[in-house]
Write a protein that holds these residues in place. Structure first.
Motif, short mmCIF file in Angstrom:
data_model
loop_
_atom_site.label_atom_id
_atom_site.label_comp_id
_atom_site.label_asym_id
_atom_site.label_seq_id
_atom_site.Cartn_x
_atom_site.Cartn_y
_atom_site.Cartn_z
N TRP A 46 0.64 -0.94 -0.28
CA TRP A 46 0.19 -0.06 -0.22
C TRP A 46 0.88 1.35 0.15
CZ3 TRP A 46 -1.40 -4.59 1.63
CH2 TRP A 46 -1.26 -5.16 2.42
N ALA A 47 1.69 0.66 0.55
CA ALA A 47 3.35 2.36 -0.08
C ALA A 47 3.47 2.43 -1.51
CB ALA A 47 4.64 2.20 0.97
N THR A 48 3.13 1.54 -2.30
CA THR A 48 3.57 1.66 -4.18
C THR A 48 3.08 3.22 -4.71
OG1 THR A 48 2.95 -0.57 -4.49
CG2 THR A 48 2.80 0.83 -5.89
N GLU A 49 3.88 3.24 -4.86
CA GLU A 49 3.54 5.09 -5.34
C GLU A 49 3.43 4.63 -7.12
OE1 GLU A 49 7.75 6.45 -5.91
OE2 GLU A 49 8.58 6.59 -3.81
N THR A 50 2.15 5.70 -7.41
CA THR A 50 1.46 4.98 -8.58
C THR A 50 1.15 6.40 -9.01
OG1 THR A 50 -0.45 4.38 -9.91
CG2 THR A 50 -0.26 4.54 -7.01
N ASP A 51 0.76 6.52 -10.55
CA ASP A 51 0.34 7.72 -11.32
C ASP A 51 -1.10 7.62 -11.74
OD1 ASP A 51 0.59 5.55 -13.22
OD2 ASP A 51 1.91 7.72 -14.38
N ASN A 52 -1.11 6.15 -11.34
CA ASN A 52 -3.20 5.84 -10.84
C ASN A 52 -3.69 6.78 -10.42
OD1 ASN A 52 -5.55 3.70 -10.80
ND2 ASN A 52 -4.82 4.09 -13.31
N LEU A 53 -5.22 7.28 -9.88
CA LEU A 53 -6.04 8.39 -9.26
C LEU A 53 -6.42 6.53 -8.47
CD1 LEU A 53 -6.78 10.57 -7.22
CD2 LEU A 53 -8.36 10.67 -9.56
N ILE A 54 -6.83 5.93 -9.29
CA ILE A 54 -7.73 5.28 -8.92
C ILE A 54 -6.83 3.63 -8.01
CG2 ILE A 54 -9.74 2.93 -9.14
CD1 ILE A 54 -10.25 4.29 -11.85
N LEU A 55 -6.00 3.42 -8.70
CA LEU A 55 -5.02 3.01 -7.62
C LEU A 55 -4.74 3.68 -6.19
CD1 LEU A 55 -3.55 0.04 -7.45
CD2 LEU A 55 -1.63 1.22 -8.86
N SER A 56 -4.21 4.56 -6.73
CA SER A 56 -3.88 5.49 -5.46
C SER A 56 -5.06 5.47 -4.00
CB SER A 56 -3.50 6.66 -5.74
OG SER A 56 -2.78 7.35 -4.83
N LYS A 57 -6.54 5.52 -4.74
CA LYS A 57 -6.99 6.03 -3.72
C LYS A 57 -7.39 4.49 -2.73
CE LYS A 57 -9.97 9.91 -5.45
NZ LYS A 57 -11.00 10.26 -5.99
N THR A 58 -7.41 3.29 -3.47
CA THR A 58 -7.89 1.72 -3.25
C THR A 58 -6.47 1.50 -2.09
OG1 THR A 58 -8.12 1.60 -5.41
CG2 THR A 58 -7.21 -0.46 -3.64
N LEU A 59 -4.75 1.71 -2.19
CA LEU A 59 -3.89 1.68 -1.15
C LEU A 59 -3.72 2.50 -0.36
CD1 LEU A 59 -1.30 2.03 -4.11
CD2 LEU A 59 -2.25 -0.23 -2.82
N ASN A 60 -4.26 3.41 -0.55
CA ASN A 60 -4.82 4.76 0.96
C ASN A 60 -5.98 3.69 2.28
OD1 ASN A 60 -3.15 6.78 0.31
ND2 ASN A 60 -4.10 7.80 -1.18
N TYR A 61 -6.59 3.48 0.91
CA TYR A 61 -8.29 2.81 2.04
C TYR A 61 -6.87 1.85 2.59
CZ TYR A 61 -12.03 -0.35 2.64
OH TYR A 61 -12.66 -0.69 3.23
N VAL A 62 -6.16 0.53 1.94
CA VAL A 62 -6.21 -0.28 2.23
C VAL A 62 -5.51 0.50 3.20
CG1 VAL A 62 -4.59 -2.60 1.79
CG2 VAL A 62 -6.45 -1.81 0.17
N ASN A 63 -4.27 0.65 3.19
CA ASN A 63 -3.04 1.88 4.57
C ASN A 63 -3.95 2.07 5.76
OD1 ASN A 63 -0.71 2.19 5.42
ND2 ASN A 63 -1.42 3.84 5.17
N ALA A 64 -5.17 1.85 5.81
CA ALA A 64 -6.08 1.61 7.13
C ALA A 64 -6.69 0.73 7.46
CB ALA A 64 -7.22 3.82 6.53
N THR A 65 -6.48 0.19 7.01
CA THR A 65 -7.57 -1.38 7.96
C THR A 65 -6.78 -2.17 8.49
OG1 THR A 65 -6.44 -3.16 6.01
CG2 THR A 65 -8.46 -1.92 5.60
#
Length: 385
Positions: A46-65
């Protein structure tokens, strides 16, 4: 969540109203990511750097689980009632050697290195009362310096140490959890000092498996006699022998529930004196068959590697699931395939899961940041011996 359909599987209905926060990763979706992306082996997914907005939002969500599943079986073995709580907030340094004492509802563990102790040398251990979450320091009689690994076996605590300056080498000790009397069982290999023990396991017959590590280099004045190794020690005669040696580093050690398989993380990726993380170092887990009369390891095979970071403390549940501290949390690994089926998270950031101890349907995680309590796990964790 719009992004959930893209990279996360929908949770089953029975998980929708849980107190814990869950995510179930869609590995088929992650198999082909769009745009630019990058992370190192030391970063959680979930710390993956990405330029894709949907993937970035997904990773931020997972980081809060609290719990992240890669496999549906992880949902079932953890269950709908499980929760995780950060019960002790301590210094951001390693806390290790957790031992749960069910008779007194206490957890023993240690703070390793600075800022505590005398220049990082500790003669005390923490004792956490699970019922009221109070913490105090205890000193065994005589003092046990630099405890690094601990297991509870038949009502006694068995621990291993790094040693203490030029006063003592690494040793195996027995600690009575009622009187806190400590008895040294082994402190040499026929006159040869040990390099510094990191962890241990006890098999069903009461024999010991000790990881002699380079992690304690510089704590004692003895020259490390061997590359990092595993010693088998007969619990009756105290006869010892090396059963495995690595050019990496010997860290945790754990045995399967039938006493026939030994799991050993090789953590050469973590270099010491000075502390450094080498991305090209070893970070795999080896599996061995326990052969002969228990003093021989056979059929070495590469069992698994962590999704991120490296495995430190490792324990095996009654059903054979491998639980291992892995930076961002505790990974749970399938004993048949070696695949990581899910992770119990300690919150990310500076928090680092180092080691763990089992109760019946609960476990405690210790590491950088303190102590976490995971309770009401569906599967039974504590083994038969």
């Amino acid at each position: 969540m719009v992004f959930e359909r893209d990279y996360l599987n929908p949770l089953p209905a029975w998980l929708n109203s849980t107190a814990a926060k869950w995510a179930w990763i869609s590995l088929t979706a992650f198999a082909n990511l769009p745009g630019q992306f990058n992370r190192t082996i030391f970063d959680a997914p979930w710390a993956t750097e990405t330029d894709n907005l949907i993937l970035s939002k997904t990773l931020n969500y997972v980081n809060a689980t609290d719990f992240v599943a890669y496999d549906e079986r992880f949902l079932e073995l953890i269950g709908a009632d499980a929760t995780i709580e950060h019960i002790q907030h301590l210094a951001y340094q390693s806390h290790e050697a957790p031992c749960y004492i069910p008779e007194t509802h206490q957890l023993l563990f240690v703070e390793w290195g600075k800022p505590g102790g005398d220049d990082g040398i500790h003669k005390w251990q923490y004792l956490l009362d699970i019922k009221n979450n109070t913490l105090r320091k205890i000193i065994t009689d005589p003092p046990t310096y630099n405890l690094h690994g601990c297991v509870n076996f038949q009502g006694q605590l068995y621990g291993v140490t790094d040693g203490h300056r030029n006063n003592e080498t690494g040793k195996l000790v027995k600690i009575d959890p009622r009187s806190w009397k400590a008895t040294t069982l082994l402190n040499n290999f026929v006159g040869q000092p040990f390099a510094g023990f990191n962890d241990l396991e006890v098999d069903p017959e009461g024999n010991f498996w000790l990881t002699d590590s380079k992690s304690g280099s510089g704590i004692v004045d003895f020259t490390p006699p061997n590359d990092p190794s595993i010693y088998f020690v007969n619990g009756t005669t105290m006869q010892a022998k090396i059963v495995w040696t690595t050019s990496g580093n010997s860290n945790g050690v754990a045995m399967g529930p039938d006493g026939k398989t030994l799991y050993v993380p090789d953590s050469g990726v973590s270099e010491f004196r000075p502390s450094n993380k080498n991305p090209h170092g070893r970070r795999m887990v080896w599996a061995f068959d326990v052969a002969g009369r228990g003093a021989i390891l056979a059929n070495q095979r590469l069992f698994t590697s962590p999704v991120s970071y490296f495995y430190d403390g490792i324990r095996v549940s009654r059903e054979g699931w491998i639980f291992a501290g892995s930076g961002d949390g505790v990974d749970v690994v399938d004993p048949e395939s070696g695949f990581v089926v899910g992770s119990i998270r300690t919150g990310g950031g500076e928090n680092v899961a180092v080691s763990l101890a089992f109760g019946e349907h609960e476990l405690w995680i210790v590491g950088k940041g303190g102590v976490w309590h995971v309770k009401d796990i569906k599967t039974k964790l504590k083994r038969d011996w």
